[in-house]
Design a protein around this motif. Structure first.
Motif, mmCIF file in Angstrom:
data_model
loop_
_atom_site.group_PDB
_atom_site.id
_atom_site.type_symbol
_atom_site.label_atom_id
_atom_site.label_comp_id
_atom_site.label_asym_id
_atom_site.label_seq_id
_atom_site.Cartn_x
_atom_site.Cartn_y
_atom_site.Cartn_z
ATOM 1 N N ASP A 253 0.764 -1.300 0.006
ATOM 2 C CA ASP A 253 0.033 -0.009 0.054
ATOM 3 C C ASP A 253 0.777 1.401 0.155
ATOM 4 O OD1 ASP A 253 -2.346 -1.513 0.051
ATOM 5 O OD2 ASP A 253 -2.797 -1.098 2.079
ATOM 6 N N LEU A 254 1.911 1.194 0.750
ATOM 7 C CA LEU A 254 2.578 2.138 0.952
ATOM 8 C C LEU A 254 3.563 2.609 -0.527
ATOM 9 C CD1 LEU A 254 4.217 1.995 4.475
ATOM 10 C CD2 LEU A 254 2.840 3.770 3.719
ATOM 11 N N LYS A 255 3.866 1.467 -0.898
ATOM 12 C CA LYS A 255 4.540 1.597 -2.304
ATOM 13 C C LYS A 255 3.879 2.361 -3.197
ATOM 14 C CE LYS A 255 8.133 -0.713 -4.664
ATOM 15 N NZ LYS A 255 9.097 -2.114 -4.974
ATOM 16 N N LEU A 256 2.294 2.206 -3.366
ATOM 17 C CA LEU A 256 1.516 2.777 -4.037
ATOM 18 C C LEU A 256 1.611 4.436 -4.067
ATOM 19 C CD1 LEU A 256 -1.901 0.647 -3.668
ATOM 20 C CD2 LEU A 256 -0.120 0.810 -5.511
ATOM 21 N N LEU A 257 2.024 4.881 -2.638
ATOM 22 C CA LEU A 257 2.304 6.364 -2.616
ATOM 23 C C LEU A 257 3.727 6.599 -2.840
ATOM 24 C CD1 LEU A 257 0.404 7.094 0.813
ATOM 25 C CD2 LEU A 257 0.000 8.037 -1.508
ATOM 26 N N GLY A 258 4.430 5.692 -3.460
ATOM 27 C CA GLY A 258 5.876 6.170 -3.624
ATOM 28 C C GLY A 258 6.743 5.967 -2.170
ATOM 29 N N ILE A 259 6.299 5.406 -1.191
ATOM 30 C CA ILE A 259 6.935 5.257 0.248
ATOM 31 C C ILE A 259 7.556 3.916 0.400
ATOM 32 C CG2 ILE A 259 6.550 5.541 2.728
ATOM 33 C CD1 ILE A 259 4.372 7.508 2.069
ATOM 34 N N GLU A 260 8.861 3.964 0.692
ATOM 35 C CA GLU A 260 9.647 2.770 1.190
ATOM 36 C C GLU A 260 10.548 3.161 2.298
ATOM 37 O OE1 GLU A 260 11.401 0.296 -1.864
ATOM 38 O OE2 GLU A 260 10.276 1.737 -3.258
ATOM 39 N N HIS A 261 10.317 2.324 3.467
ATOM 40 C CA HIS A 261 11.061 2.681 4.498
ATOM 41 C C HIS A 261 12.730 1.902 4.613
ATOM 42 C CE1 HIS A 261 7.315 3.948 6.053
ATOM 43 N NE2 HIS A 261 7.678 4.594 7.097
ATOM 44 N N ASP A 262 13.441 2.232 5.517
ATOM 45 C CA ASP A 262 14.990 1.668 5.292
ATOM 46 C C ASP A 262 14.811 0.659 6.537
ATOM 47 O OD1 ASP A 262 15.785 3.451 3.704
ATOM 48 O OD2 ASP A 262 16.033 5.123 5.376
ATOM 49 N N VAL A 263 14.099 0.843 7.748
ATOM 50 C CA VAL A 263 14.062 0.160 8.761
ATOM 51 C C VAL A 263 12.597 -0.299 9.175
ATOM 52 C CG1 VAL A 263 14.858 -0.045 11.165
ATOM 53 C CG2 VAL A 263 16.410 0.680 9.584
ATOM 54 N N SER A 409 -11.910 -3.172 3.224
ATOM 55 C CA SER A 409 -11.503 -2.791 4.658
ATOM 56 C C SER A 409 -12.655 -3.006 5.523
ATOM 57 C CB SER A 409 -10.864 -1.275 4.680
ATOM 58 O OG SER A 409 -11.933 -0.498 4.431
ATOM 59 N N GLY A 410 -13.803 -3.114 5.334
ATOM 60 C CA GLY A 410 -14.933 -3.256 6.278
ATOM 61 C C GLY A 410 -15.204 -1.879 6.938
ATOM 62 N N ASN A 411 -14.310 -0.854 6.901
ATOM 63 C CA ASN A 411 -15.174 0.334 7.585
ATOM 64 C C ASN A 411 -14.398 1.677 7.270
ATOM 65 O OD1 ASN A 411 -13.110 -0.181 9.248
ATOM 66 N ND2 ASN A 411 -14.175 0.369 11.079
ATOM 67 N N PHE A 412 -13.432 1.583 6.210
ATOM 68 C CA PHE A 412 -12.740 2.872 6.065
ATOM 69 C C PHE A 412 -12.335 3.031 4.661
ATOM 70 C CE2 PHE A 412 -9.900 -0.218 8.379
ATOM 71 C CZ PHE A 412 -9.191 -0.652 7.522
ATOM 72 N N VAL A 413 -11.881 4.201 3.994
ATOM 73 C CA VAL A 413 -11.530 4.348 2.827
ATOM 74 C C VAL A 413 -9.801 3.977 2.802
ATOM 75 C CG1 VAL A 413 -10.760 6.090 0.833
ATOM 76 C CG2 VAL A 413 -13.117 6.195 1.973
ATOM 77 N N THR A 414 -9.498 3.320 2.201
ATOM 78 C CA THR A 414 -7.842 2.769 2.013
ATOM 79 C C THR A 414 -7.170 3.510 0.821
ATOM 80 O OG1 THR A 414 -8.119 1.077 0.178
ATOM 81 C CG2 THR A 414 -8.716 0.297 2.300
ATOM 82 N N ILE A 415 -5.987 3.459 1.280
ATOM 83 C CA ILE A 415 -5.052 4.382 0.455
ATOM 84 C C ILE A 415 -4.863 3.765 -0.874
ATOM 85 C CG2 ILE A 415 -2.602 4.572 0.036
ATOM 86 C CD1 ILE A 415 -2.089 5.408 3.100
#
Length: 582
Positions: A253-263, A409-415
């Motif tokens: 999901d985060l990758k869809l936003l162009g986000i990648e963590h190091d740790v 998701s059941g009850n929210f808007v996902t990224i």
């Protein structure tokens, strides 16, 4: 990395040299502190290109009045060939007009440095740990996480661009009760995947469809081994299995936003390694944790079954908190605060500075965690700067009405839903169009509107417009050229002056830890570009392509290309691609 001494820094140096000369002349006492002297654009561009408060802040040590000292400073500045004019304003401010050569030099600098224009070495040698998102691994990423994710990621890019070494960290809360609920919910879907009729999802379980594939994966992995087994046998196995699958989903999901963590740091691993015990021992040794009785909740009648319990308490009142806080619960397990404290101690071991991006609902915890980190880092002999940025919730709308929720998701808007509908760039830029601490509406209809009220479109349109100008120029046989930049007039120079502020904006945004400043700046630069374009509607001599004047057209195309470069550099910092056409 090539470094560009910003125009403002270069003139700050020249003013500093004048102040040194005035010390030699006996106008200023030797060694007068100059820390408060600033050089910045005046509030009103009509007043000049730069303004300095030097005379205002140094008049007292010079035992004179500000206007008299300003006169002495101006006397020196007027001899500088790079300064076209210096005048005293009001009580003693000094406004400077720069010689046109400064601005054409800036265009050359943008051309030479390209993607590096605006980079800074201010953070060199400093390692900053930024922790952001850190959503519980119990479901897909939703809109509640989106704004903090984008703010944290843009801040990380900004600090890297300003010379810092940055570690992007995600803290996996995989040790609390919610992870047991996740394991039970996944086990239910596992039984369902094996063909059992599990009926309605029980109250208190996670109901979303996203656990269906987790149940199927568990059925493939374990067969029917745990279908009828007692909970004690399968719970730890399903806990680890489900968290791993959820983290894969969160990363995607985060990758869809162009986000990648190091740790990715696991709370469960932190506890297994005995880190909270080590933190408690250290704090006890320094009289920062003691065994005391927790007071009844303030302002409320305590529940009937409430009784005073002796718990290990952190002395957070020493640091401005309204009461001391427990680091363990009565059953001996760590409180969220106790575990968090140990986690920050671990982060501080490998960084010169810590930044956390939290949702505004965590505001109450800020004081005590900052106090704990201050105590721990001072004890280690190095005071670690620690900043917590609070990000307000986003209200999702569709044409002004609250947006509908997602089935998955059941009850929210996902990224994932958002990115699929409006695209990564729109989501990212939109999240930075307001200060993080301000409430925000995200209207699916408005963010894709092609109007000047939509900053995402307005900035992208400026870049697309420049690309179109350069294409049209090439078709008509014109190329950008730096040979005749002297032909550019005052309106052209206003654009250059705005572009020249980019390196300074980067440093200020990095210093204040405020990436939204870059989005605001880009909106201003785009506004200037569109305003200049509109001048050409009334006056053909103000167009970028003046068919009968190849020299002026070459200079204007060179200018356009440089403005495009600055827009690209700013958008790249925000993780947004610059479009060639709309």
């Amino acid at each position: 990395m090539p470094q560009h001494h910003t125009l403002y820094a270069a003139f700050a140096d020249r003013i500093d040299a004048v102040l040194t000369a005035l010390e030699h002349e006996g106008v200023l006492p030797p060694g007068t502190p100059r820390g408060n002297v600033s050089v910045e654009p005046p509030r009103d561009p009509a007043h000049g290109d730069l303004a300095t408060n030097a005379a205002m802040v140094l008049a007292k040590p010079a035992a004179t009045n500000p206007r008299a000292l300003a006169g002495k400073i101006v006397g020196h500045l007027e001899k500088d060939p790079l300064i076209a004019g210096a005048e005293i304003a009001g009580p003693g401010f000094i406004n400077l007009r720069l010689a046109p050569g400064n601005w054409t030099n800036e265009l050359h600098a943008i051309a030479e440095m390209g993607a590096d224009y605006g980079k800074s070495g201010m953070g060199e040698g400093r390692r900053v740990n930024i922790e952001y998102v850190s959503a519980n691994p119990t479901g897909p990423m939703h809109m509640g996480h989106c704004r903090g994710a984008v703010v944290g990621d843009a801040l990380a890019s900004l600090l890297e661009y300003a010379g810092h070494e940055v570690v992007r960290e995600y803290y996996v809360n995989d040790a609390g009760g919610q992870v047991d609920t996740l394991a039970r919910s996944a086990h239910l879907r596992y039984r369902e995947a094996l063909g059992e009729d599990v009926g309605a999802i029980p109250e208190g379980y996670y109901p979303g469809d996203y656990l269906v594939p987790v149940g199927k994966a568990a059925a493939e992995e374990f067969g029917d081994r745990f279908q009828a087994a007692p909970e004690a046998e399968w719970l730890p196995i399903f806990r680890a299995f489900a968290v791993e699958r959820m983290m894969d989903m969160i990363r995607a999901d985060l990758k869809l936003l162009g986000i990648e963590h190091d740790v990715f740091s696991s709370e469960a691993a932190l506890q297994a390694a005995g880190k909270p015990e080590a933190a408690e021992a250290w704090l006890r040794a320094h009289d920062l944790v003691y065994d005391g009785v927790l007071e009844a909740p303030k302002g409320k009648e305590p529940p009937e079954d409430w009784e005073p319990t002796q718990l290990p308490l952190f002395r957070s009142t020493r640091f401005g908190d309204d009461q001391d806080r427990p680091i363990r619960k009565s059953d001996g397990k760590w409180t969220y605060f106790g575990a968090d404290l140990a986690y920050h101690m671990q982060k501080a071991e490998g960084a010169d500075e810590l930044i956390d991006i939290w949702g505004a609902d965590h505001a109450g915890t800020v004081k005590r965690i900052k106090a704990a980190v201050a105590a721990l880092s001072e004890g280690e002999g190095k005071a670690i700067p620690f900043d917590v940025k609070l990000v307000q919730m986003v209200q999702l709308l569709r044409d002004g009405e609250p947006a509908k929720m997602s089935k998955r998701s059941g009850n929210f808007v996902t990224i994932a839903d958002m990115v699929e509908e409006v695209g990564k760039d729109v989501v990212r830029f939109s999240m930075l169009t307001r200060k993080p601490e301000a409430q925000m509406d995200f209207d699916f209809a408005k963010v894709v509107e092609e109007s000047k009220d939509n900053p995402v479109f307005y900035v992208q349109y400026a870049h697309a417009r420049i690309s179109s100008i350069l294409r049209k120029g090439a078709e008509e046989g014109f190329a950008p050229s730096a040979d005749n930049l002297g032909l550019l007039g005052e309106d052209d120079m206003a654009l250059v002056k705005r572009a020249a502020q980019f390196p300074r904006e980067v440093e200020m945004a990095a210093r204040t830890r405020e990436p939204h400043r870059i989005a605001f700046y880009l909106a201003d630069l785009a506004g200037d570009l569109h305003a200049f374009w509109n001048l050409g509607n009334a006056d053909t001599q103000k167009r970028f392509i003046v068919a009968q004047d190849a020299a002026l057209t070459g200079a204007r195309l060179f200018l356009a290309a440089r403005i495009g470069q600055v827009i690209r550099n700013g958008l790249a910092l925000l993780g947004v691609e610059a479009v060639e056409e709309l």
